[in-house]
Design a protein around this motif. Structure first.
Motif, PDB file in Angstrom:
ATOM      1  N   ASP A   1     -50.104  -2.965  20.867  1.00 59.61           N
ATOM      2  CA  ASP A   1     -51.583  -3.360  20.275  1.00 59.61           C
ATOM      3  C   ASP A   1     -51.618  -2.430  19.352  1.00 59.61           C
ATOM      4  O   ASP A   1     -51.132  -1.209  19.172  1.00 59.61           O
ATOM      5  CB  ASP A   1     -52.727  -3.504  21.098  1.00 59.61           C
ATOM      6  CG  ASP A   1     -52.677  -4.605  22.258  1.00 59.61           C
ATOM      7  OD1 ASP A   1     -52.191  -5.562  21.707  1.00 59.61           O
ATOM      8  OD2 ASP A   1     -52.893  -4.428  23.341  1.00 59.61           O
ATOM      9  N   ASN A   2     -52.568  -2.716  18.300  1.00 60.10           N
ATOM     10  CA  ASN A   2     -52.976  -1.517  17.119  1.00 60.10           C
ATOM     11  C   ASN A   2     -53.827  -0.577  18.138  1.00 60.10           C
ATOM     12  O   ASN A   2     -54.378  -0.749  19.083  1.00 60.10           O
ATOM     13  CB  ASN A   2     -53.907  -2.089  16.157  1.00 60.10           C
ATOM     14  CG  ASN A   2     -53.158  -2.914  15.223  1.00 60.10           C
ATOM     15  OD1 ASN A   2     -51.932  -3.158  15.068  1.00 60.10           O
ATOM     16  ND2 ASN A   2     -53.922  -3.750  14.432  1.00 60.10           N
ATOM     17  N   VAL A   3     -53.604   0.861  17.738  1.00 60.62           N
ATOM     18  CA  VAL A   3     -54.489   1.784  18.399  1.00 60.62           C
ATOM     19  C   VAL A   3     -55.259   2.352  17.443  1.00 60.62           C
ATOM     20  O   VAL A   3     -55.105   2.728  16.467  1.00 60.62           O
ATOM     21  CB  VAL A   3     -53.412   3.039  18.659  1.00 60.62           C
ATOM     22  CG1 VAL A   3     -54.157   4.020  19.404  1.00 60.62           C
ATOM     23  CG2 VAL A   3     -52.328   2.387  19.768  1.00 60.62           C
ATOM     24  N   LEU A   4     -56.860   2.268  17.874  1.00 62.34           N
ATOM     25  CA  LEU A   4     -57.763   2.781  17.003  1.00 62.34           C
ATOM     26  C   LEU A   4     -58.107   4.318  17.618  1.00 62.34           C
ATOM     27  O   LEU A   4     -58.343   4.342  18.858  1.00 62.34           O
ATOM     28  CB  LEU A   4     -58.942   1.971  17.155  1.00 62.34           C
ATOM     29  CG  LEU A   4     -58.708   0.481  16.926  1.00 62.34           C
ATOM     30  CD1 LEU A   4     -60.123  -0.439  16.868  1.00 62.34           C
ATOM     31  CD2 LEU A   4     -57.937   0.131  15.289  1.00 62.34           C
ATOM     32  N   ALA A   5     -58.704   5.086  16.700  1.00 62.01           N
ATOM     33  CA  ALA A   5     -58.970   6.378  17.094  1.00 62.01           C
ATOM     34  C   ALA A   5     -60.390   6.141  17.970  1.00 62.01           C
ATOM     35  O   ALA A   5     -61.465   5.548  17.409  1.00 62.01           O
ATOM     36  CB  ALA A   5     -59.409   7.123  15.678  1.00 62.01           C
ATOM     37  N   ALA A   6     -60.584   6.652  19.116  1.00 58.59           N
ATOM     38  CA  ALA A   6     -61.722   6.750  19.817  1.00 58.59           C
ATOM     39  C   ALA A   6     -62.993   7.554  19.371  1.00 58.59           C
ATOM     40  O   ALA A   6     -64.111   7.429  19.498  1.00 58.59           O
ATOM     41  CB  ALA A   6     -61.530   6.691  21.358  1.00 58.59           C
ATOM     42  N   HIS A   7     -62.278   8.785  18.827  1.00 57.09           N
ATOM     43  CA  HIS A   7     -63.277   9.838  18.521  1.00 57.09           C
ATOM     44  C   HIS A   7     -62.699  10.275  16.950  1.00 57.09           C
ATOM     45  O   HIS A   7     -61.508  10.279  16.777  1.00 57.09           O
ATOM     46  CB  HIS A   7     -63.285  10.971  19.508  1.00 57.09           C
ATOM     47  CG  HIS A   7     -63.752  10.446  20.628  1.00 57.09           C
ATOM     48  ND1 HIS A   7     -65.004  10.150  21.215  1.00 57.09           N
ATOM     49  CD2 HIS A   7     -63.006  10.213  21.956  1.00 57.09           C
ATOM     50  CE1 HIS A   7     -65.008   9.754  22.426  1.00 57.09           C
ATOM     51  NE2 HIS A   7     -63.861   9.933  22.851  1.00 57.09           N
ATOM     52  N   PRO A   8     -63.583  10.979  16.387  1.00 57.16           N
ATOM     53  CA  PRO A   8     -63.154  11.649  15.076  1.00 57.16           C
ATOM     54  C   PRO A   8     -62.354  12.902  15.398  1.00 57.16           C
ATOM     55  O   PRO A   8     -62.480  13.381  16.321  1.00 57.16           O
ATOM     56  CB  PRO A   8     -64.423  12.020  14.232  1.00 57.16           C
ATOM     57  CG  PRO A   8     -65.420  11.983  15.217  1.00 57.16           C
ATOM     58  CD  PRO A   8     -65.023  10.997  16.254  1.00 57.16           C
ATOM     59  N   TYR A   9     -61.433  13.286  14.353  1.00 46.80           N
ATOM     60  CA  TYR A   9     -60.738  14.539  14.306  1.00 46.80           C
ATOM     61  C   TYR A   9     -60.755  15.230  13.179  1.00 46.80           C
ATOM     62  O   TYR A   9     -60.499  14.437  11.924  1.00 46.80           O
ATOM     63  CB  TYR A   9     -59.197  14.255  14.896  1.00 46.80           C
ATOM     64  CG  TYR A   9     -58.410  15.560  14.973  1.00 46.80           C
ATOM     65  CD1 TYR A   9     -58.854  16.381  16.075  1.00 46.80           C
ATOM     66  CD2 TYR A   9     -57.771  15.804  14.046  1.00 46.80           C
ATOM     67  CE1 TYR A   9     -58.054  17.517  16.152  1.00 46.80           C
ATOM     68  CE2 TYR A   9     -56.794  17.157  14.214  1.00 46.80           C
ATOM     69  CZ  TYR A   9     -57.052  17.852  15.173  1.00 46.80           C
ATOM     70  OH  TYR A   9     -56.303  19.216  15.393  1.00 46.80           O
ATOM     71  N   PRO A  10     -61.252  16.439  12.998  1.00 47.85           N
ATOM     72  CA  PRO A  10     -61.880  16.954  14.225  1.00 47.85           C
ATOM     73  C   PRO A  10     -63.168  16.533  14.725  1.00 47.85           C
ATOM     74  O   PRO A  10     -63.599  15.884  14.025  1.00 47.85           O
ATOM     75  CB  PRO A  10     -61.891  18.672  13.236  1.00 47.85           C
ATOM     76  CG  PRO A  10     -61.338  18.673  12.211  1.00 47.85           C
ATOM     77  CD  PRO A  10     -61.154  17.295  12.033  1.00 47.85           C
ATOM     78  N   ALA A  11     -63.564  16.819  15.854  1.00 49.39           N
ATOM     79  CA  ALA A  11     -64.604  16.550  16.496  1.00 49.39           C
ATOM     80  C   ALA A  11     -65.817  17.189  15.961  1.00 49.39           C
ATOM     81  O   ALA A  11     -67.020  16.510  16.346  1.00 49.39           O
ATOM     82  CB  ALA A  11     -64.761  16.453  18.075  1.00 49.39           C
ATOM     83  N   PHE A  12     -65.850  18.205  15.240  1.00 48.83           N
ATOM     84  CA  PHE A  12     -67.033  19.039  15.013  1.00 48.83           C
ATOM     85  C   PHE A  12     -66.381  19.765  13.608  1.00 48.83           C
ATOM     86  O   PHE A  12     -65.232  20.043  13.731  1.00 48.83           O
ATOM     87  CB  PHE A  12     -67.368  19.949  16.080  1.00 48.83           C
ATOM     88  CG  PHE A  12     -66.252  20.669  16.702  1.00 48.83           C
ATOM     89  CD1 PHE A  12     -65.858  22.014  16.112  1.00 48.83           C
ATOM     90  CD2 PHE A  12     -65.710  20.338  17.870  1.00 48.83           C
ATOM     91  CE1 PHE A  12     -65.040  22.514  16.766  1.00 48.83           C
ATOM     92  CE2 PHE A  12     -64.710  21.042  18.236  1.00 48.83           C
ATOM     93  CZ  PHE A  12     -64.319  22.094  17.798  1.00 48.83           C
ATOM     94  N   ASP A  13     -67.336  20.252  13.036  1.00 52.80           N
ATOM     95  CA  ASP A  13     -66.895  21.246  11.698  1.00 52.80           C
ATOM     96  C   ASP A  13     -66.246  22.498  12.335  1.00 52.80           C
ATOM     97  O   ASP A  13     -66.888  23.005  13.197  1.00 52.80           O
ATOM     98  CB  ASP A  13     -68.319  21.649  10.827  1.00 52.80           C
ATOM     99  CG  ASP A  13     -68.705  20.428  10.103  1.00 52.80           C
ATOM    100  OD1 ASP A  13     -67.948  19.287  10.013  1.00 52.80           O
ATOM    101  OD2 ASP A  13     -69.859  20.555   9.616  1.00 52.80           O
TER     102      ASP A  13
END
Length: 434
Positions: A57-69
């Motif tokens: 299956d396609n894999v989608l990012a569950a969280h942004p990266y980086p997760a913070f500045d």
């Protein structure tokens, strides 16, 4: 019947068959075989176990990266306006109000004229918009002199700068590589849905075969194919199991294949695919037995140097695909590249199914059998200024030495009887990690 004359295609007979229109075009044959196959059922694997498998299956990012500045470099987190006028002879002086390591978690905030000493990966203090490299400073501890200005955003990674939430990280059909494992882990993904690597069993048949490691005598032929094809199977990304040699005994062959269906997703045999009196594989597998499911069809294909290829299913409890290749080692390796390798890729859910190809400048005039698509070992090299050169290797696919040296397969179509030096030809790129 590995490495015996009876399983070696006769180019004269193949030419005659091609002229009479009795051969199945290779493209039609491959299409009919591959359409019968389906990728293996998907499974959920821990990320560290998924390397080498193909995403289902396609894999989608569950969280942004980086997760913070965060700070991208070691240095001093500051406000760009506080160092806008800094110069080597007129540095900007800032008070260092604290140190932030990558493990720091307490919120921090800058006030005008201050900065934090930060490590790469540390969360950026509020109001900071630059990280000044240490080399631009006097490396002060209580206060620091900054000798160069920095534009807003220098040395900083913003939230989601590399990967945004919901972004497609990899598409179905992509092989999981070490770099992809890292990208998925960075995005908070610990499990992926993949196709399992196919389990492939390799069997050589023939009364004349003897194990490798000894010199053959009259009436004996060293088993080359099971070793070569086991390596080729592993290189294709499958789990390869070499069963070894099976004599020309109908009951022994039936029992062996039935037993292997319990652990195999694909079976590959070599030898016995011709029409001679000793070609047991074709005789046994092309007959439908009421007590056994499946049947193998042997097809005369417009392929040189293979000629005849077998494909079908075996097994009474569960039907397992089987590919039957010629016994001559060079022809078996070509047959593997043309038929067995694409079958493995389809079962694995990999895309693309076929090896990459390029067009190259032919360095030597070659002749080819009319009506047959020939695959010939060649050396492919990149040209200065772009493009490729293609050097055919002597002996063609009938010599293992040529196959061992090749990094490509020159492909000459059914209508080509001669390709002149300097012409542009197609070539499949083999494994080029050497």
């Amino acid at each position: 019947m590995t490495a015996t004359v009876r399983s070696t295609p006769d180019p004269v007979q193949l030419d005659a068959a091609a002229a009479a229109g009795e051969l199945t075009p290779l493209a039609d044959y491959l299409g009919s075989v591959l359409r019968r196959l389906r990728a293996l059922p998907a499974l959920d694997l821990d990320l560290t176990q998924a390397h080498g498998n193909v995403l289902a299956d396609n894999v989608l990012a569950a969280h942004p990266y980086p997760a913070f500045d965060q700070a991208a470099i070691d240095g001093y987190a500051a406000r760009s306006e506080d160092i806008a006028v800094a110069a080597p002879g007129r540095p900007a002086r800032l008070n260092v109000v604290g140190d932030l390591a990558a493990s720091s978690w307490r919120p921090a905030r800058l006030t005008p004229g201050t900065c934090f000493s930060v490590a790469a990966g540390a969360a950026l203090p509020q109001a900071a918009d630059v990280v000044v490299p240490i080399r631009w400073t006097d490396q002060g501890m209580a206060s620091v002199e900054v000798h160069h200005p920095a534009k807003r955003g220098y040395g900083v990674r913003r939230t989601g700068e590399i990967v945004t939430e919901g972004m497609v990280l990899a598409r179905a059909g992509t092989t999981v590589t070490p770099a992809l494992v890292g990208a998925l882990a960075a995005s908070g993904i610990g499990h992926v849905i993949v196709r399992p690597s196919p389990r492939v069993v390799i069997v050589s048949t023939g009364d004349e075969l003897v194990e490798a490691g000894r010199v053959s005598q009259a009436g004996q032929v060293v088993d080359v194919n099971s070793h070569a094809l086991t390596a080729a199977t592993a290189e294709a990304g499958a789990h390869a199991y070499r069963v070894g040699i099976c004599d020309d005994d109908p009951e022994a062959l039936r029992a062996l294949l039935e037993d292997q269906t319990l652990r195999a997703d694909l079976i590959i045999t070599t030898g016995g695919s011709g029409t001679g009196p000793g070609d047991m594989v074709r005789r046994i597998l092309s007959r439908r037995d009421g007590s056994r499911a499946g049947m193998v069809t042997f097809t005369d294909v417009s392929l040189y140097p293979c000629g005849t290829l077998g494909f079908g299913t075996v097994g009474s409890a569960e039907e397992v695909p089987i590919v039957c290749l010629p016994g001559e080692p060079g022809a078996a390796l070509i047959g593997f590249e043309v038929l067995a390798r694409p079958v493995i890729q389809v079962l694995a859910g990999a895309e693309p199914v076929f090896r990459p190809s390029v067009r190259g400048h032919l360095l030597e005039t070659v002749a080819s059998p009319g009506g047959l698509r020939e695959f010939r070992p060649a050396l492919v090299a990149e040209r200065r200024g772009g493009g490729y050169t293609v050097q055919p290797l002597p002996g063609g696919a009938r010599t293992l030495a040529g196959m061992a040296e090749a990094n490509g397969l020159l492909v000459l179509g059914e209508r080509v009887t001669s390709a002149a030096a300097g012409s542009t030809v197609d070539v499949l790129l083999l494994d080029r990690r050497r």
